[in-house]
Design a protein around this motif. Structure first.
Motif, short mmCIF file in Angstrom:
data_model
loop_
_atom_site.label_atom_id
_atom_site.label_comp_id
_atom_site.label_asym_id
_atom_site.label_seq_id
_atom_site.Cartn_x
_atom_site.Cartn_y
_atom_site.Cartn_z
N HIS A 151 4.19 -6.59 4.80
CA HIS A 151 5.36 -5.96 5.40
C HIS A 151 5.14 -5.72 6.89
O HIS A 151 6.07 -5.85 7.69
CB HIS A 151 5.66 -4.64 4.68
N GLU A 152 3.92 -5.37 7.27
CA GLU A 152 3.58 -5.20 8.68
C GLU A 152 3.70 -6.53 9.42
O GLU A 152 4.21 -6.59 10.54
CB GLU A 152 2.16 -4.64 8.81
N THR A 165 -3.79 -4.03 -5.18
CA THR A 165 -2.69 -4.50 -4.34
C THR A 165 -3.22 -5.36 -3.18
O THR A 165 -4.39 -5.28 -2.81
CB THR A 165 -1.90 -3.33 -3.74
N LYS A 217 -2.37 -4.99 -0.14
CA LYS A 217 -2.67 -4.10 0.98
C LYS A 217 -4.07 -3.52 0.85
O LYS A 217 -4.80 -3.37 1.84
CB LYS A 217 -1.64 -2.97 1.04
N GLN A 218 -4.50 -3.23 -0.41
CA GLN A 218 -5.85 -2.74 -0.61
C GLN A 218 -6.89 -3.80 -0.24
O GLN A 218 -8.00 -3.48 0.18
CB GLN A 218 -6.03 -2.31 -2.07
N ASP A 269 -1.37 -6.59 4.91
CA ASP A 269 -0.10 -5.87 4.81
C ASP A 269 1.02 -6.83 5.16
O ASP A 269 1.34 -7.06 6.33
CB ASP A 269 -0.10 -4.67 5.77
N GLN A 307 -7.02 -7.58 11.12
CA GLN A 307 -5.93 -6.67 10.75
C GLN A 307 -4.86 -6.73 11.82
O GLN A 307 -5.17 -6.77 13.01
CB GLN A 307 -6.45 -5.24 10.59
#
Length: 331
Positions: free
Chosen positions: A14-15, A5, A7-8, A12, A110
């Motif tokens: 969505h963040e 993914t 995210k992995q 992110d 991040q």
């Protein structure tokens, strides 16, 4: 077969999307006096120029430089946002334009929403001060490309002016007066040298010292608006950034055979002087603003009016035909 993914991989999405919603109030606050022609958050931002008779557009692009490392170290994130706005908006102001829209680029390892919101809050405060809209930007989460704990910052300012109000440096002539307004510190230039001096000379900074050393770049919109109100139209204005007075003024007129000798007041700033005493004297003039952040070149007959526009203004010198810019420190 494994199913990897995004995210992995460290991103992110969505963040990132929720962060845009989180800063909605800060963005909206910059549209009190000017508004976008379309909604915030689309693929591009628009502004209605129909109130201008002969509109001209001006743009600027800049960052905060290595000052950002110290701002992160001393947790002065709001200052980073202010520096970013001022470094761009001031450049647009030099042309006689009003800052209308601003965009930012933020690159991080991040997304940390509290950290980024503080930077945006600084931007919003300065943008509200000069009636400029935070029109959009880009927040890029780039694990591996940006080191953990670091932030990349770039800004883009858009200004507009009536054609008749645009400054024309070709009008500068011998005898014109150079008027300077003070800086708040090193602003956002020369910090590679500042950082080297701090490290090599083992200079210890208290929290108070650090805050003074890292004071945000001043906005000079009030000086510009004041000159317009006083009906003083400079032939040119200069934002004194990297290259100091010598380079930033020299680029305007030395190729036309014009020059000046400036008498610059001693810089009354204890923390700045703590750094400057370890720097090569000649290099200081080529690197730092030396206490003067903004210069306007006006007709000698309008000099008195210009000096009254805002506090701290000083006469630095007069235009001559030396084709060079030289500086002298005076007490």
């Amino acid at each position: 077969m494994s199913k990897h993914t995004y995210k992995q991989a460290g991103v992110d999405i969505h963040e990132a999307a929720s962060f845009v919603d989180d800063i909605g109030a800060l963005v909206k606050a910059t549209q009190k006096k000017r508004k976008l022609a379309n909604a915030f958050g689309l693929f591009a931002a628009g502004y209605d120029l129909s109130k201008y008779k002969e509109p001209m557009i001006f743009t600027g692009c800049d960052g905060v430089g290595t000052k950002l490392e110290l701002l992160l170290k001393y947790d002065l994130l709001e200052n980073a946002g202010k520096d970013l706005v001022a470094m761009n908006v001031n450049d647009v102001l030099t042309c006689g334009a009003d800052p209308i829209m601003f965009l930012d680029y933020v690159g991080v390892n991040q997304i940390k929403k509290k950290q980024l919101a503080r930077i945006i809050a600084g931007m919003s405060e300065y943008l509200q001060a000069c009636n400029c809209i935070l029109a959009g930007g880009e927040t890029a989460e780039m694990p591996g490309a940006v080191l953990d704990g670091m932030v990349e910052l770039s800004g883009f300012a858009i200004g507009a002016a009536e054609k008749k109000d645009v400054l024309n440096p070709a009008e500068i002539k011998e005898g014109d007066v150079l008027i300077g307004w003070p800086s708040a510190g090193f602003h956002a230039n020369g910090f590679s040298l500042v950082r080297r001096i701090i490290e090599k000379e083992s200079i210890k900074l208290s929290k108070k010292d650090a805050a003074q050393l890292l004071t945000p770049t001043l906005l000079y919109h009030e000086q510009c608006w004041g000159l317009k109100k006083a009906k003083v139209k400079p032939a040119a204005m200069a934002h004194i950034t990297g290259g100091g007075l010598v380079e930033n003024l020299g680029r305007i007129f030395t190729k036309r055979g014009l020059g000046c000798h400036l008498k610059v007041p001693y810089w009354q700033n204890d923390v700045v002087q703590k750094v400057l005493r370890h720097a090569d004297p000649a290099d200081c003039w080529d690197t730092f603003n030396m206490g003067i952040g903004w210069v306007a070149i006006v007709d000698a007959k309008q000099a008195k009016k210009a000096l009254k526009v805002s506090t701290g203004a000083v006469v630095l010198g007069e235009m001559d035909k030396s084709a060079t810019v030289t500086c002298e420190l005076v007490n």
